[in-house]
Design a protein around this motif. Structure first.
Motif, PDB file in Angstrom:
ATOM      1  N   CYS A   1       0.834  -1.208   0.000  1.00 25.13           N
ATOM      2  CA  CYS A   1       0.000   0.000   0.000  1.00 25.13           C
ATOM      3  C   CYS A   1       0.867   1.255   0.000  1.00 25.13           C
ATOM      4  O   CYS A   1       0.580   2.217  -0.721  1.00 25.13           O
ATOM      5  CB  CYS A   1      -0.927   0.003   1.219  1.00 25.13           C
ATOM      6  N   LEU A   2       1.927   1.249   0.800  1.00 24.51           N
ATOM      7  CA  LEU A   2       2.821   2.401   0.864  1.00 24.51           C
ATOM      8  C   LEU A   2       3.490   2.654  -0.484  1.00 24.51           C
ATOM      9  O   LEU A   2       3.558   3.792  -0.956  1.00 24.51           O
ATOM     10  CB  LEU A   2       3.875   2.196   1.950  1.00 24.51           C
ATOM     11  N   GLY A   3       3.984   1.602  -1.124  1.00 23.40           N
ATOM     12  CA  GLY A   3       4.612   1.765  -2.436  1.00 23.40           C
ATOM     13  C   GLY A   3       3.633   2.276  -3.475  1.00 23.40           C
ATOM     14  O   GLY A   3       3.959   3.155  -4.278  1.00 23.40           O
ATOM     15  N   PHE A   4       2.402   1.742  -3.453  1.00 22.28           N
ATOM     16  CA  PHE A   4       1.393   2.183  -4.398  1.00 22.28           C
ATOM     17  C   PHE A   4       0.992   3.635  -4.140  1.00 22.28           C
ATOM     18  O   PHE A   4       0.843   4.426  -5.069  1.00 22.28           O
ATOM     19  CB  PHE A   4       0.176   1.251  -4.303  1.00 22.28           C
ATOM     20  N   ILE A   5       0.846   4.010  -2.868  1.00 20.66           N
ATOM     21  CA  ILE A   5       0.508   5.396  -2.524  1.00 20.66           C
ATOM     22  C   ILE A   5       1.638   6.336  -2.929  1.00 20.66           C
ATOM     23  O   ILE A   5       1.390   7.432  -3.449  1.00 20.66           O
ATOM     24  CB  ILE A   5       0.190   5.516  -1.021  1.00 20.66           C
ATOM     25  N   ASP A   6       2.892   5.925  -2.717  1.00 17.55           N
ATOM     26  CA  ASP A   6       4.021   6.759  -3.137  1.00 17.55           C
ATOM     27  C   ASP A   6       4.038   6.944  -4.655  1.00 17.55           C
ATOM     28  O   ASP A   6       4.341   8.038  -5.143  1.00 17.55           O
ATOM     29  CB  ASP A   6       5.342   6.163  -2.655  1.00 17.55           C
ATOM     30  N   LEU A   7       3.713   5.879  -5.397  1.00 23.27           N
ATOM     31  CA  LEU A   7       3.625   6.017  -6.851  1.00 23.27           C
ATOM     32  C   LEU A   7       2.532   7.004  -7.237  1.00 23.27           C
ATOM     33  O   LEU A   7       2.737   7.874  -8.103  1.00 23.27           O
ATOM     34  CB  LEU A   7       3.333   4.655  -7.497  1.00 23.27           C
ATOM     35  N   ILE A   8       1.379   6.891  -6.609  1.00 24.75           N
ATOM     36  CA  ILE A   8       0.274   7.798  -6.924  1.00 24.75           C
ATOM     37  C   ILE A   8       0.635   9.237  -6.551  1.00 24.75           C
ATOM     38  O   ILE A   8       0.370  10.173  -7.315  1.00 24.75           O
ATOM     39  CB  ILE A   8      -1.017   7.349  -6.213  1.00 24.75           C
ATOM     40  N   MET A   9       1.240   9.420  -5.390  1.00 26.44           N
ATOM     41  CA  MET A   9       1.612  10.774  -4.970  1.00 26.44           C
ATOM     42  C   MET A   9       2.709  11.353  -5.861  1.00 26.44           C
ATOM     43  O   MET A   9       2.717  12.552  -6.144  1.00 26.44           O
ATOM     44  CB  MET A   9       2.044  10.784  -3.505  1.00 26.44           C
ATOM     45  N   GLY A  10       3.638  10.515  -6.310  1.00 24.82           N
ATOM     46  CA  GLY A  10       4.658  10.989  -7.248  1.00 24.82           C
ATOM     47  C   GLY A  10       4.043  11.400  -8.574  1.00 24.82           C
ATOM     48  O   GLY A  10       4.403  12.434  -9.149  1.00 24.82           O
ATOM     49  N   CYS A  11       3.084  10.603  -9.056  1.00 20.87           N
ATOM     50  CA  CYS A  11       2.388  10.965 -10.299  1.00 20.87           C
ATOM     51  C   CYS A  11       1.571  12.238 -10.126  1.00 20.87           C
ATOM     52  O   CYS A  11       1.534  13.089 -11.019  1.00 20.87           O
ATOM     53  CB  CYS A  11       1.483   9.824 -10.754  1.00 20.87           C
ATOM     54  N   SER A  12       0.908  12.378  -8.974  1.00 24.48           N
ATOM     55  CA  SER A  12       0.105  13.586  -8.764  1.00 24.48           C
ATOM     56  C   SER A  12       0.998  14.822  -8.632  1.00 24.48           C
ATOM     57  O   SER A  12       0.638  15.899  -9.117  1.00 24.48           O
ATOM     58  CB  SER A  12      -0.800  13.438  -7.539  1.00 24.48           C
ATOM     59  N   ALA A  13       2.154  14.678  -7.991  1.00 21.56           N
ATOM     60  CA  ALA A  13       3.084  15.815  -7.923  1.00 21.56           C
ATOM     61  C   ALA A  13       3.604  16.159  -9.315  1.00 21.56           C
ATOM     62  O   ALA A  13       3.765  17.338  -9.649  1.00 21.56           O
ATOM     63  CB  ALA A  13       4.241  15.505  -6.980  1.00 21.56           C
ATOM     64  N   GLY A  14       3.829  15.144 -10.145  1.00 21.36           N
ATOM     65  CA  GLY A  14       4.221  15.398 -11.526  1.00 21.36           C
ATOM     66  C   GLY A  14       3.119  16.092 -12.305  1.00 21.36           C
ATOM     67  O   GLY A  14       3.377  16.995 -13.103  1.00 21.36           O
ATOM     68  N   TRP A  15       1.859  15.691 -12.070  1.00 17.89           N
ATOM     69  CA  TRP A  15       0.727  16.327 -12.744  1.00 17.89           C
ATOM     70  C   TRP A  15       0.592  17.786 -12.311  1.00 17.89           C
ATOM     71  O   TRP A  15       0.352  18.666 -13.138  1.00 17.89           O
ATOM     72  CB  TRP A  15      -0.547  15.553 -12.452  1.00 17.89           C
ATOM     73  N   ILE A  16       0.738  18.037 -11.002  1.00 16.74           N
ATOM     74  CA  ILE A  16       0.679  19.415 -10.502  1.00 16.74           C
ATOM     75  C   ILE A  16       1.790  20.247 -11.147  1.00 16.74           C
ATOM     76  O   ILE A  16       1.557  21.389 -11.559  1.00 16.74           O
ATOM     77  CB  ILE A  16       0.791  19.441  -8.962  1.00 16.74           C
ATOM     78  N   THR A  17       2.968  19.679 -11.247  1.00 20.29           N
ATOM     79  CA  THR A  17       4.088  20.384 -11.880  1.00 20.29           C
ATOM     80  C   THR A  17       3.777  20.707 -13.337  1.00 20.29           C
ATOM     81  O   THR A  17       4.000  21.825 -13.803  1.00 20.29           O
ATOM     82  CB  THR A  17       5.366  19.538 -11.783  1.00 20.29           C
ATOM     83  N   PHE A  18       3.253  19.714 -14.055  1.00 22.24           N
ATOM     84  CA  PHE A  18       2.939  19.913 -15.472  1.00 22.24           C
ATOM     85  C   PHE A  18       1.859  20.983 -15.648  1.00 22.24           C
ATOM     86  O   PHE A  18       1.990  21.877 -16.485  1.00 22.24           O
ATOM     87  CB  PHE A  18       2.488  18.588 -16.102  1.00 22.24           C
ATOM     88  N   MET A  19       0.790  20.891 -14.871  1.00 23.57           N
ATOM     89  CA  MET A  19      -0.309  21.853 -15.011  1.00 23.57           C
ATOM     90  C   MET A  19       0.140  23.269 -14.640  1.00 23.57           C
ATOM     91  O   MET A  19      -0.256  24.237 -15.286  1.00 23.57           O
ATOM     92  CB  MET A  19      -1.514  21.426 -14.171  1.00 23.57           C
ATOM     93  N   ASN A  20       0.953  23.388 -13.591  1.00 21.85           N
ATOM     94  CA  ASN A  20       1.456  24.709 -13.216  1.00 21.85           C
ATOM     95  C   ASN A  20       2.403  25.266 -14.273  1.00 21.85           C
ATOM     96  O   ASN A  20       2.415  26.471 -14.522  1.00 21.85           O
ATOM     97  CB  ASN A  20       2.145  24.671 -11.855  1.00 21.85           C
ATOM     98  N   THR A  21       3.187  24.399 -14.885  1.00 22.43           N
ATOM     99  CA  THR A  21       4.091  24.856 -15.937  1.00 22.43           C
ATOM    100  C   THR A  21       3.302  25.367 -17.137  1.00 22.43           C
ATOM    101  O   THR A  21       3.631  26.413 -17.714  1.00 22.43           O
ATOM    102  CB  THR A  21       5.034  23.718 -16.363  1.00 22.43           C
ATOM    103  N   VAL A  22       2.242  24.650 -17.515  1.00 22.72           N
ATOM    104  CA  VAL A  22       1.405  25.090 -18.628  1.00 22.72           C
ATOM    105  C   VAL A  22       0.737  26.417 -18.296  1.00 22.72           C
ATOM    106  O   VAL A  22       0.696  27.345 -19.124  1.00 22.72           O
ATOM    107  CB  VAL A  22       0.355  24.007 -18.967  1.00 22.72           C
ATOM    108  N   ASP A  23       0.227  26.545 -17.065  1.00 21.11           N
ATOM    109  CA  ASP A  23      -0.416  27.793 -16.644  1.00 21.11           C
ATOM    110  C   ASP A  23       0.575  28.958 -16.642  1.00 21.11           C
ATOM    111  O   ASP A  23       0.253  30.067 -17.080  1.00 21.11           O
ATOM    112  CB  ASP A  23      -1.032  27.603 -15.264  1.00 21.11           C
ATOM    113  N   LEU A  24       1.777  28.700 -16.161  1.00 23.69           N
ATOM    114  CA  LEU A  24       2.788  29.763 -16.124  1.00 23.69           C
ATOM    115  C   LEU A  24       3.231  30.165 -17.524  1.00 23.69           C
ATOM    116  O   LEU A  24       3.496  31.339 -17.790  1.00 23.69           O
ATOM    117  CB  LEU A  24       3.982  29.310 -15.293  1.00 23.69           C
TER     118      LEU A  24
END
Length: 166
Positions: free
Chosen positions: A35-58
């Motif tokens: 569960c921890l590994g899967f949650i870390d993968l999801i959180m890493g992907c979500s942080a990547g998505w936040i980074t991508f969306m903020n970069t596009v917005d900027l």
């Protein structure tokens, strides 16, 4: 199980029993690591998505400044680049930690769990500082919950290894 101080023969040298018999986590600990590994993968992907969306917005904001002819604030550019870079590094770190925890399901290694603690602490700090609204507090609390879960896994494995050696 053999007494703590006993050894067994392995070719020409003697090997202590503690080193000869690797400890394997039980089903509950293995599930928690999964569960921890899967949650870390999801959180890493979500942080990547936040980074991508903020970069596009900027990028759109910079283009708007260029079309209007107003210069963007100088110090703001460096801050934005630092925030985007930090979220990108944390997202990659989260992906690596998640995969590392999933690959080490059958071991009692503490290094992936320690890396997960560092990832959760970094993510909590970044989300608390740079996000706004209720997501700020919810993500920080979620990462605190993950850190508590990781310490629980470490405590269970430590007590299990102490019992098996006794």
């Amino acid at each position: 199980m053999a007494p703590t101080g006993s050894t067994r023969e392995a070719g020409e040298e003697t090997v202590p029993v503690e080193e000869a018999l690797p400890l394997v986590p039980d089903g509950e600990t293995r599930f928690q690591r999964y569960c921890l590994g899967f949650i870390d993968l999801i959180m890493g992907c979500s942080a990547g998505w936040i980074t991508f969306m903020n970069t596009v917005d900027l990028k759109e904001k910079f283009q708007n400044h260029q079309t209007v002819g107003t210069p963007a604030i100088t110090g703001w550019n460096a801050t934005v680049v630092a925030v985007v870079a930090s979220f990108a590094v944390v997202s990659l770190f989260g992906l690596v930690v998640g995969v590392w925890n999933l690959l080490n399901l059958r071991t009692m290694s503490r290094q992936p769990l320690t890396a997960a603690i560092v990832f959760s602490a970094l993510s909590a700090v970044l989300s608390f500082i740079f996000l706004t609204g209720p997501a700020r507090i919810l993500l920080a609390l979620f990462h605190v919950f993950l850190i508590i879960l990781i310490f629980r896994i470490l405590r269970q494995e430590w007590s299990r290894s102490r019992r098996s050696l006794a």
